[in-house]
Enzyme design. Structure first.
Site, short mmCIF file in Angstrom:
data_model
loop_
_atom_site.label_atom_id
_atom_site.label_comp_id
_atom_site.label_asym_id
_atom_site.label_seq_id
_atom_site.Cartn_x
_atom_site.Cartn_y
_atom_site.Cartn_z
CE LYS A 113 -4.25 -2.10 1.39
NZ LYS A 113 -3.87 -3.48 1.76
C1 LIG Z 1 -4.54 -4.54 1.28
C2 LIG Z 1 -3.81 -5.84 1.16
C3 LIG Z 1 -4.26 -6.84 0.29
C4 LIG Z 1 -5.53 -6.70 -0.52
O1 LIG Z 1 -5.44 -5.70 -1.48
P1 LIG Z 1 -6.79 -5.10 -2.13
O2 LIG Z 1 -6.34 -3.99 -2.96
O3 LIG Z 1 -7.64 -4.66 -0.97
O4 LIG Z 1 -7.43 -6.21 -2.88
C5 LIG Z 1 -3.49 -7.99 0.18
N1 LIG Z 1 -2.37 -8.16 0.90
C6 LIG Z 1 -1.92 -7.22 1.74
C7 LIG Z 1 -0.68 -7.49 2.54
C8 LIG Z 1 -2.62 -6.03 1.91
O5 LIG Z 1 -2.17 -5.09 2.74
#
Ligand SMILES: *Cc1c(COP(=O)(O)O)cnc(C)c1O
Length: 474
Positions: A113
């Site tokens: 993220k």
């Molecule tokens: C947020 C997240 C996901 C999922 O991603 P999305 O965009 O919500 O589908 C998967 N793995 C990790 C480690 C995350 O932080």
């Protein structure tokens, strides 16, 4: 570039949608058209730095920031200092298996993220400064969004962050990452409930238009368009790093929860990047797998969301999914609104047997689910075979992706977090604790700054009113 809501409303420019959450009609922001790239352009992008590639990919969607300023913002975002690698997102083959790990988690909070959130920190500051405005970010997190948002906004003069997380449901490390931040512009609230409760509280505050305006409430949760857009860049980067012959396809496997990451892949594919399969890998919370395998999207209430060893994917509804079905419907806002009237009432939306289902199948999406045992087995296998420790989310993507491998086609598996974030599960899988970057040593012992609140909208509003400054009445 103009933006529209998936439910039909006109929304203005990139900067306008950047600073708002849901559209006034309840929909999500989408560009009016999706620009495409030619094979020759794509080829020319291979030599660019990550930041300059980001500029080329994002520029057509961001026409209201002067070119030079946008380039500077991106160069200030995607630095070796922030991402601990000159390539920003290194692509590592796993032996000669045809599997590749796309490293997206070397940023400040150790999860993918950061890739989008670090850009948001820069572009928020830029746009707010230009407009003389402030922003109070109200968000919900099941772990990684929160820490990525907080690390991106640390000390930003015009921004406060109020972050809701489900009390006691994050890993000790994730909790410490967020709650140890002492900067006065960061507020952590632990809600007595699950992630969907947190998300519903955010929606309820946003539904009160007066309150929202009075406190300059905005969002950075996964529906933010700028996040989706920034995430599309690394699909291009990974594809180009493979050096395939012109037009050759690559497949991507994406550990999925709110459907933001894999939707960014779909955006890249829609722009013309030769992606074959986009694999939606879920955990035991498999609403998305149910849809792609059976044709029915049926959201689950919060009390039916399982707590798993891949907590960042523990969702009962996928907030970006509306964007995908909007495109599947040929950008038909009326159709989308009809579907989401059903979704809003927790009724199933069944597409199988309709022309829309044909469009879904033609879109390249595949899906699968993992269990706790499967993730442990995968962490162990990858460690034993390639000497590489991965986190349980990444393991989910590899496990599901393997099942869809095609001869001669690279399968790029997105590394969405570092194993250090999920030590307990990695320890359970391989009997040893993964290392962590030195800057996080002993973080669990650091003093914590957070408050527990009940799952109640009024309590949240009272907290905001007590801690943030209201706008002067006009
Ligand atoms: C947020 C997240 C996901 C999922 O991603 P999305 O965009 O919500 O589908 C998967 N793995 C990790 C480690 C995350 O932080």
């Amino acid at each position: 570039m103009k933006y529209v809501s998936t439910r039909g409303a006109a929304l203005g420019s990139f900067s306008d949608v950047l600073l708002s959450g849901l559209a006034p009609d309840g929909g999500l922001a989408m560009p009016e058209v999706i620009p495409t790239v030619t094979p020759a352009q794509l080829e020319a992008w291979r030599a660019l730095s990550y930041a300059d590639l980001a500029y080329e990919v994002m520029r057509p969607f961001i026409t209201d920031i002067p070119e030079g300023d946008l380039r500077t913002l991106l160069r200030n975002t995607y630095t070796e200092e922030a991402f601990h690698s000159p390539e920003i997102t290194p692509l590592t083959p796993l032996g000669d298996s045809g599997l590749y790990l796309l490293e997206l988690s070397n940023g400040p909070s150790l999860a993918f993220k950061d890739m989008a959130m670090q850009f948001l920190g820069q572009v928020f500051e830029y746009v707010l400064e230009a407009r003389g405005e402030r922003l109070n970010i109200l968000g919900a997190t099941s772990g990684d969004t929160g820490s990525a948002a907080e690390y991106a906004m640390l000390g930003k003069a015009r921004v406060n962050v109020v972050m809701l997380s489900p009390h006691g449901r994050m890993s000790a490390f994730q909790q410490a990452q967020m709650f140890s931040l002492q900067e006065p512009n960061i507020f952590n609230l632990a809600v007595e409930g699950v992630f969907d409760d947190c998300q519903d509280l955010v929606k309820a505050v946003n539904a009160d238009a007066d309150f929202k305006a009075r406190y300059d409430i905005g969002a950075v949760n996964s529906i933010n368009w700028a996040r989706v857009l920034a995430q599309a860049v690394y699909y291009f980067r990974a594809y180009l790093a493979l050096n395939l012959p012109a037009g050759a396809e690559a497949d991507f496997s994406v550990p999925s929860g709110n459907f933001g990451n894999v939707f960014a892949g779909y955006l890249a594919k829609s722009m013309g990047l030769p992606i074959g399969q986009l694999i939606v890998a879920t955990n035991e919370n498999d609403v998305l797998h149910d849809f792609f395998s059976g044709g029915t999207y049926h959201v689950r209430p919060a009390d039916r969301v399982a707590v798993t060893s891949s907590p960042s994917m523990d969702i009962g509804k996928a907030s970006n999914f509306e964007r995908y079905l909007y495109l599947i419907a040929g950008s038909d806002a009326v159709q989308t609104r009809g579907w989401w009237d059903e979704v809003g009432q927790s009724r199933p939306v069944a597409l199988s047997g309709t022309p829309h289902w044909d469009a879904v199948q033609a879109s390249g999406f595949r899906s699968g689910r993992s269990t706790h045992e499967g993730r442990l087995r995968t962490i162990r296998a990858v460690f034993d075979t390639y000497g590489r420790l991965i986190d349980p989310h990444t393991a989910d993507g590899i496990l599901v992706g393997q099942g869809y491998q095609r001869p001669g086609v690279p399968m790029i598996c997105l590394e969405t977090a570092l194993p250090a974030k999920f030590e307990e599960t990695v320890q359970e899988a391989v009997g040893q604790t993964p290392g962590r970057p030195a800057r996080f040593d002993g973080i669990e012992q650091a003093p914590k700054r957070f408050q527990v609140i009940p799952n109640d909208v009024q309590t949240l509003k009272d907290f905001i009113a007590a801690n943030l400054t209201a706008r002067e009445p006009a």
